[in-house]
Design an enzyme around this catalytic site. Structure first.
Site, PDB file in Angstrom:
ATOM      1  N   GLU A 147      10.782  -6.711  -0.578  1.00  0.00           N
ATOM      2  CA  GLU A 147       9.456  -6.252  -1.004  1.00  0.00           C
ATOM      3  C   GLU A 147       9.632  -5.505  -2.318  1.00  0.00           C
ATOM      4  O   GLU A 147       9.731  -4.281  -2.354  1.00  0.00           O
ATOM      5  CB  GLU A 147       8.823  -5.333   0.053  1.00  0.00           C
ATOM      6  CG  GLU A 147       7.358  -5.015  -0.251  1.00  0.00           C
ATOM      7  CD  GLU A 147       6.845  -3.807   0.523  1.00  0.00           C
ATOM      8  OE1 GLU A 147       5.668  -3.829   0.896  1.00  0.00           O
ATOM      9  OE2 GLU A 147       7.606  -2.844   0.719  1.00  0.00           O
TER      10      GLU A 147
ATOM     11  N   GLU B 133       4.853   3.429   8.684  1.00  0.00           N
ATOM     12  CA  GLU B 133       5.722   3.430   7.505  1.00  0.00           C
ATOM     13  C   GLU B 133       5.692   4.765   6.757  1.00  0.00           C
ATOM     14  O   GLU B 133       4.650   5.141   6.214  1.00  0.00           O
ATOM     15  CB  GLU B 133       5.321   2.320   6.539  1.00  0.00           C
ATOM     16  CG  GLU B 133       6.237   2.246   5.327  1.00  0.00           C
ATOM     17  CD  GLU B 133       5.904   1.123   4.373  1.00  0.00           C
ATOM     18  OE1 GLU B 133       6.775   0.777   3.552  1.00  0.00           O
ATOM     19  OE2 GLU B 133       4.772   0.590   4.454  1.00  0.00           O
TER      20      GLU B 133
END
Length: 259
Positions: A237, A140
């Site tokens: 998220e 990520e």
């Protein structure tokens, strides 16, 4: 595409184990958990089975204190491998399909080239470990406004690492929130990343709150994801404005967009 909820940031009004049923009742198809508490693994697994709510993704433990990952930190290779071993056990217990790697925040005096070499060796290791148990590995990129000093920041850095390792079990975790901050154009970034996208998360920017509180054009981003052939999970998220249930006005329209 399937809409899921990150229950480390959402439904935090409830104990961790109770968030799965709350997410299902709210209309999500699955959940992800950043760092599931060790004492909850058995209960989370049982709750996932009882509710029919899959747990899609967890993160490799990020390290002690205020650490934000271990993967690119010279001298922390043993700690990283121990974290990977623990994550592999948790992944199997929870039945997850994916795990996420955080590169970390090297000290200012660390050589960036050595950090890159350590990162790539660590990525190759975790990709092998997880491939053996049928779990896909995500890397990520994270923006440095929120996490100053984060090693893998921006799409180019993420793609460079994935290409350097060149492992079939390694992909990019493409967070629309982070990419909207680091990239000049979000949809162009999606098209550039293309086949390397293995998982998608989202929040609006600025603020990292629910869709509709910022400037991201989510319909255009979904169209771009569809254009590059992405047909997997998209995970909310974000930090809710108000409690989680009050923040879900966007959900019905979003489910229609990804259908």
């Amino acid at each position: 595409m399937r809409l899921i909820a990150n229950i480390s940031m959402m439904f935090t009004e409830l104990p961790e184990v109770e968030r799965l049923s709350a997410a299902k009742k709210a209309g999500f198809d699955a959940v992800e958990i950043q760092f599931p508490h060790a004492q909850n693994i058995t209960m989370l697994s049982q709750q996932s089975q009882n509710t029919g709510m899959p747990i899609t993704l967890i993160n490799v433990p990020r390290g002690p204190g205020d650490a934000v990952g271990l993967a690119a930190l010279p001298g922390q290779e043993d700690a990283f491998r121990a974290a990977v071993a623990r994550c592999a056990c948790d992944a199997q217990a929870l039945g997850v399909r994916k795990i996420n790697i955080l590169s970390g925040r090297p000290d200012e005096d660390m050589d960036p080239e050595e950090c890159q070499r350590v990162l790539c060796r660590n990525l190759a290791h975790v990709a092998d470990v997880m491939q053996a148990i049928g779990v896909k590995v995500m890397l990520e990129p994270v923006n440095r406004q929120d996490v100053p000093g984060f090693f893998i920041s921006g799409l180019r850095a993420g793609l460079d690492a994935v290409n350097e390792v060149s492992h079939p079990n390694l992909a990019i975790q493409f967070d629309l929130y982070h990419m909207a901050i680091t990239e000049r154009d979000l949809c162009t970034a999606i098209r550039t990343c293309g086949k390397y996208i293995g998982h998608v998360q989202f929040a609006d920017t600025p603020g990292r709150h629910q869709p509709g509180t910022g400037v991201i054009e989510f319909a255009a981003a979904i169209d771009a994801l569809r254009e590059v052939g992405y047909d997997d999970d998209v995970s909310a998220e974000y930090t809710p404005v108000g409690n989680t249930l009050q923040s879900l006005e966007w959900l019905a329209d979003f489910k229609r967009m990804i259908a």
